[in-house]
Design a protein around this motif. Structure first.
Motif, mmCIF file in Angstrom:
data_model
loop_
_atom_site.group_PDB
_atom_site.id
_atom_site.type_symbol
_atom_site.label_atom_id
_atom_site.label_comp_id
_atom_site.label_asym_id
_atom_site.label_seq_id
_atom_site.Cartn_x
_atom_site.Cartn_y
_atom_site.Cartn_z
ATOM 1 N N SER A 144 0.831 -1.203 0.000
ATOM 2 C CA SER A 144 0.000 0.000 0.000
ATOM 3 C C SER A 144 0.866 1.253 0.000
ATOM 4 N N GLU A 145 0.236 2.395 -0.312
ATOM 5 C CA GLU A 145 0.928 3.680 -0.275
ATOM 6 C C GLU A 145 0.337 4.624 0.766
ATOM 7 N N MET A 159 -1.745 9.064 6.437
ATOM 8 C CA MET A 159 -0.287 9.063 6.282
ATOM 9 C C MET A 159 0.071 8.369 4.983
ATOM 10 N N TYR A 160 1.281 8.638 4.489
ATOM 11 C CA TYR A 160 1.732 8.044 3.235
ATOM 12 C C TYR A 160 3.093 7.381 3.427
ATOM 13 N N ILE A 190 6.982 6.594 7.938
ATOM 14 C CA ILE A 190 6.080 7.322 7.030
ATOM 15 C C ILE A 190 6.781 8.532 6.419
ATOM 16 N N GLU A 191 6.240 9.003 5.285
ATOM 17 C CA GLU A 191 6.784 10.194 4.638
ATOM 18 C C GLU A 191 6.610 11.396 5.564
ATOM 19 N N GLU A 192 7.685 12.147 5.715
ATOM 20 C CA GLU A 192 7.756 13.135 6.788
ATOM 21 C C GLU A 192 6.965 14.411 6.539
ATOM 22 N N THR A 193 6.460 14.625 5.337
ATOM 23 C CA THR A 193 5.779 15.894 5.035
ATOM 24 C C THR A 193 4.310 15.715 4.663
ATOM 25 N N LYS A 194 3.761 14.518 4.879
ATOM 26 C CA LYS A 194 2.437 14.256 4.312
ATOM 27 C C LYS A 194 1.359 13.848 5.310
ATOM 28 N N THR A 195 1.664 13.724 6.582
ATOM 29 C CA THR A 195 0.633 13.349 7.557
ATOM 30 C C THR A 195 -0.363 14.492 7.717
ATOM 31 N N GLU A 196 -1.650 14.151 7.620
ATOM 32 C CA GLU A 196 -2.715 15.150 7.727
ATOM 33 C C GLU A 196 -3.833 14.634 8.610
ATOM 34 N N LEU A 218 -3.472 18.318 16.073
ATOM 35 C CA LEU A 218 -3.643 18.506 14.639
ATOM 36 C C LEU A 218 -2.313 18.346 13.914
ATOM 37 N N PHE A 219 -2.340 17.602 12.790
ATOM 38 C CA PHE A 219 -1.184 17.449 11.915
ATOM 39 C C PHE A 219 -1.480 18.099 10.570
ATOM 40 N N HIS A 220 -0.493 18.810 10.041
ATOM 41 C CA HIS A 220 -0.611 19.375 8.693
ATOM 42 C C HIS A 220 0.760 19.343 8.045
ATOM 43 N N GLU A 221 0.796 18.812 6.824
ATOM 44 C CA GLU A 221 2.042 18.689 6.060
ATOM 45 C C GLU A 221 3.128 17.995 6.884
ATOM 46 N N GLY A 222 2.700 16.981 7.626
ATOM 47 C CA GLY A 222 3.653 16.121 8.310
ATOM 48 C C GLY A 222 3.966 16.467 9.743
#
Length: 329
Positions: A144-145, A159-160, A190-196, A218-222
């Motif tokens: 998965s991605e 997350m990605y 996980i990718e460090e800039t993509k958690t929302e 809240l998470f935005h842009e990681g």
């Protein structure tokens, strides 16, 4: 003699690290944990070629900084047990040791109830069962991605993990292909800039104990952009500010606890994040996990009873694995 501590030390030396006669073992510790280090040494003497202890300055959560600036410190040894308060598995020295095919066990001993972590019953979890559970989950994570997590408390996080491989810890060095942690879990860098999205923190705050009330994060842009000002939130904010590093707010790991003997009670950092029926977000450094993020530290926020989706496939419902679990007799 503390028989429970000795039981835990025997598990570490014999079952997890599997110390061999040719091993040059190094036990890294602090003054606070010299009793555990002595017990580990006692269990290792006669099994290893040599057993040495390195007592480092008790720098608290910043102990990892020393092992970032002294990458070569583990070079003379074949096996390392990092028995300090805080995890060293994400440090540059650990990464170097792992790359050189040394055995490395992260054994964060931080507890909040006055007991040694080596005395806890969760250390007796069947590692074969955890290995089988992990393989089932990793099969779906690997293909998965995107990871989507929700909870009845209000968590809704996306997350990605494109080009990021999952792994698992269960203490056993061999299962970790050279390194492991006392935490029994599946993890993904996980990718460090993509958690929302929103995390409703209702489990534990890593090293600082149990969440007293559900707290919105809240998470935005990681990265964490807002922490609700509950009693728990204020305590978490103060703790994170003391790292003096803005990178500590970045989500670098997604983890799923697999230890059915663990309970998320806020007494022990490793027990909390290992507990079956929980997930956690690891903040800060994730280099040794396969990520790209460095920071002055790493710690986890734990939430209860998640629904977890890999792409569009649900693999956990209210904290229970719902894809076919292996039967262990």
């Amino acid at each position: 003699m503390n028989r429970d501590m000795e039981r835990g030390a025997q598990i570490v030396i014999c079952d997890w690290v599997r110390v061999k006669p040719w091993d040059k073992l190094l036990i890294v510790t602090t003054r606070e944990h010299l009793p555990e280090a002595r017990m580990l040494r006692k269990c290792a003497i006669g099994r290893a070629r040599s057993v040495n202890t390195l007592t480092v300055e008790d720098a608290g959560r910043l102990v990892g900084v020393f092992f970032d600036t002294n990458e070569e410190v583990f070079d003379p040894y074949t096996a390392i047990i990092a028995a300090t308060d805080y995890s060293l598995v994400t440090t540059k020295a650990a990464k170097r040791a792992i790359q050189k095919h040394k055995k490395f066990l992260s054994l964060p001993l931080s507890t909040n109830d006055g007991r040694s972590m080596l005395e806890y019953d969760f250390m007796t979890m069947d590692t074969k069962k955890s290995r089988l559970m992990a393989k089932v989950i990793m099969k779906y994570l690997r293909s998965s991605e995107k990871i989507h997590v929700t909870t009845s408390a209000g968590t809704d996080l996306v997350m990605y993990k494109e080009n990021r491989n999952p792994g698992f810890f269960n203490g056993v060095i061999k299962d970790g292909k050279g390194y492991s942690s006392a935490s029994i879990e599946v993890y993904v860098p996980i990718e460090e800039t993509k958690t929302e999205g929103v995390m409703m923190l209702d489990g534990s705050l890593g090293y600082i104990g149990r969440a007293n009330e559900p707290t919105r994060i809240l998470f935005h842009e990681g990265r964490i952009t807002d922490i609700e000002e509950t009693h728990t939130g204020i305590k978490l904010k103060d703790y994170m500010e003391e790292y003096r590093d803005p990178r500590i707010y970045i989500g670098g790991e997604f983890g799923i606890g697999l230890n059915s003997y663990s309970r998320c009670l806020g007494n022990c950092y490793i027990e909390d994040e290992s507990a079956y029926g929980t997930f956690h977000i690891g903040l800060g450094r994730n280099l040794a996990l396969g990520g790209k993020q460095n920071a002055n530290g790493h710690f986890d926020l734990v939430c209860l009873e998640p629904d977890i989706y890999t792409d569009n496939r649900q693999i956990m419902q209210q904290g229970k694995i719902i894809i076919p679990e292996p039967v262990v007799y």
